[in-house]
Motif scaffolding. Structure first.
Motif, PDB file in Angstrom:
ATOM      1  N   VAL A   1       0.869  -1.172   0.047  1.00 37.14           N
ATOM      2  CA  VAL A   1       0.006   0.083  -0.020  1.00 37.14           C
ATOM      3  C   VAL A   1       0.796   1.394   0.044  1.00 37.14           C
ATOM      4  N   VAL A   2       0.730   2.062  -1.027  1.00 35.20           N
ATOM      5  CA  VAL A   2       1.519   3.260  -1.154  1.00 35.20           C
ATOM      6  C   VAL A   2       0.670   4.405  -1.283  1.00 35.20           C
ATOM      7  N   GLU A   3       1.361   5.612  -0.888  1.00 37.62           N
ATOM      8  CA  GLU A   3       0.761   7.043  -1.066  1.00 37.62           C
ATOM      9  C   GLU A   3       1.408   7.867  -2.049  1.00 37.62           C
ATOM     10  N   VAL A   4       0.722   8.565  -2.916  1.00 36.98           N
ATOM     11  CA  VAL A   4       1.469   9.671  -3.753  1.00 36.98           C
ATOM     12  C   VAL A   4       1.256  10.874  -2.948  1.00 36.98           C
ATOM     13  N   THR A   5       2.601  11.453  -2.547  1.00 38.77           N
ATOM     14  CA  THR A   5       2.467  12.431  -1.552  1.00 38.77           C
ATOM     15  C   THR A   5       2.578  13.773  -2.418  1.00 38.77           C
ATOM     16  N   HIS A   6       3.390  13.724  -3.588  1.00 41.32           N
ATOM     17  CA  HIS A   6       3.632  15.096  -4.295  1.00 41.32           C
ATOM     18  C   HIS A   6       3.417  14.501  -5.634  1.00 41.32           C
ATOM     19  N   ASP A   7       2.819  15.490  -6.616  1.00 43.89           N
ATOM     20  CA  ASP A   7       2.989  15.432  -8.076  1.00 43.89           C
ATOM     21  C   ASP A   7       3.951  16.310  -8.554  1.00 43.89           C
ATOM     22  N   ALA A   8       4.841  15.777  -9.377  1.00 48.94           N
ATOM     23  CA  ALA A   8       6.077  16.765  -9.513  1.00 48.94           C
ATOM     24  C   ALA A   8       5.748  17.092 -11.193  1.00 48.94           C
ATOM     25  N   ARG A   9       4.443  16.917 -11.557  1.00 52.21           N
ATOM     26  CA  ARG A   9       4.069  17.122 -12.949  1.00 52.21           C
ATOM     27  C   ARG A   9       4.839  16.089 -13.969  1.00 52.21           C
ATOM     28  N   ALA A  10       5.677  16.800 -14.740  1.00 54.22           N
ATOM     29  CA  ALA A  10       6.255  16.142 -15.966  1.00 54.22           C
ATOM     30  C   ALA A  10       7.548  15.348 -15.417  1.00 54.22           C
ATOM     31  N   GLN A  11       7.840  15.553 -14.087  1.00 56.43           N
ATOM     32  CA  GLN A  11       9.171  15.251 -13.420  1.00 56.43           C
ATOM     33  C   GLN A  11       8.899  13.566 -12.923  1.00 56.43           C
ATOM     34  N   GLY A  12       7.766  13.639 -12.499  1.00 56.97           N
ATOM     35  CA  GLY A  12       7.377  12.137 -11.709  1.00 56.97           C
ATOM     36  C   GLY A  12       6.580  12.354 -10.535  1.00 56.97           C
ATOM     37  N   ARG A  13       6.854  11.370  -9.342  1.00 55.63           N
ATOM     38  CA  ARG A  13       5.760  11.434  -8.161  1.00 55.63           C
ATOM     39  C   ARG A  13       6.690  11.385  -7.059  1.00 55.63           C
ATOM     40  N   VAL A  14       6.394  11.735  -6.013  1.00 52.40           N
ATOM     41  CA  VAL A  14       6.999  11.185  -4.631  1.00 52.40           C
ATOM     42  C   VAL A  14       5.851  10.257  -3.898  1.00 52.40           C
ATOM     43  N   VAL A  15       6.259   9.059  -3.650  1.00 51.84           N
ATOM     44  CA  VAL A  15       5.548   8.164  -2.933  1.00 51.84           C
ATOM     45  C   VAL A  15       5.936   7.922  -1.649  1.00 51.84           C
ATOM     46  N   ALA A  16       4.981   7.499  -0.886  1.00 54.15           N
ATOM     47  CA  ALA A  16       5.406   7.036   0.570  1.00 54.15           C
ATOM     48  C   ALA A  16       4.952   5.544   0.694  1.00 54.15           C
ATOM     49  N   VAL A  17       5.811   4.722   1.455  1.00 55.58           N
ATOM     50  CA  VAL A  17       5.602   3.391   1.622  1.00 55.58           C
ATOM     51  C   VAL A  17       5.888   3.241   3.115  1.00 55.58           C
TER      52      VAL A  17
END
Length: 73
Positions: free
Chosen positions: A37-53
């Motif tokens: 189970v993960v959570e996307v914490t930040h959307d860096a748009r074209a750069q990618g994503r920050v996820v929390a595990v």
């Protein structure tokens, strides 16, 4: 859906990790594996994503995000 289309601040379950080789091994070591189970914490748009595990957070580039299938948890 893949991680690029996942809304931020929602809990998601990893269905498929389509990343091979050393990068795939490293992601599994970090806890990003099918069933996690993960959570996307930040959307860096074209750069990618920050996820929390759990308590860990890490950035993934957009290409890697397209290779990780998720569903709502």
């Amino acid at each position: 859906m893949d991680l690029t289309g996942a809304p931020t601040r929602s809990l998601l379950r990893v269905v498929h990790l389509g990343v091979d080789g050393r990068a795939g091994l490293r992601l599994r070591e970090l806890g990003l594996r099918p069933g996690a189970v993960v959570e996307v914490t930040h959307d860096a748009r074209a750069q990618g994503r920050v996820v929390a595990v759990g308590a860990e957070r890490f950035a993934l580039d957009r290409h890697t995000c397209t290779r990780i299938a998720v569903e709502p948890a």
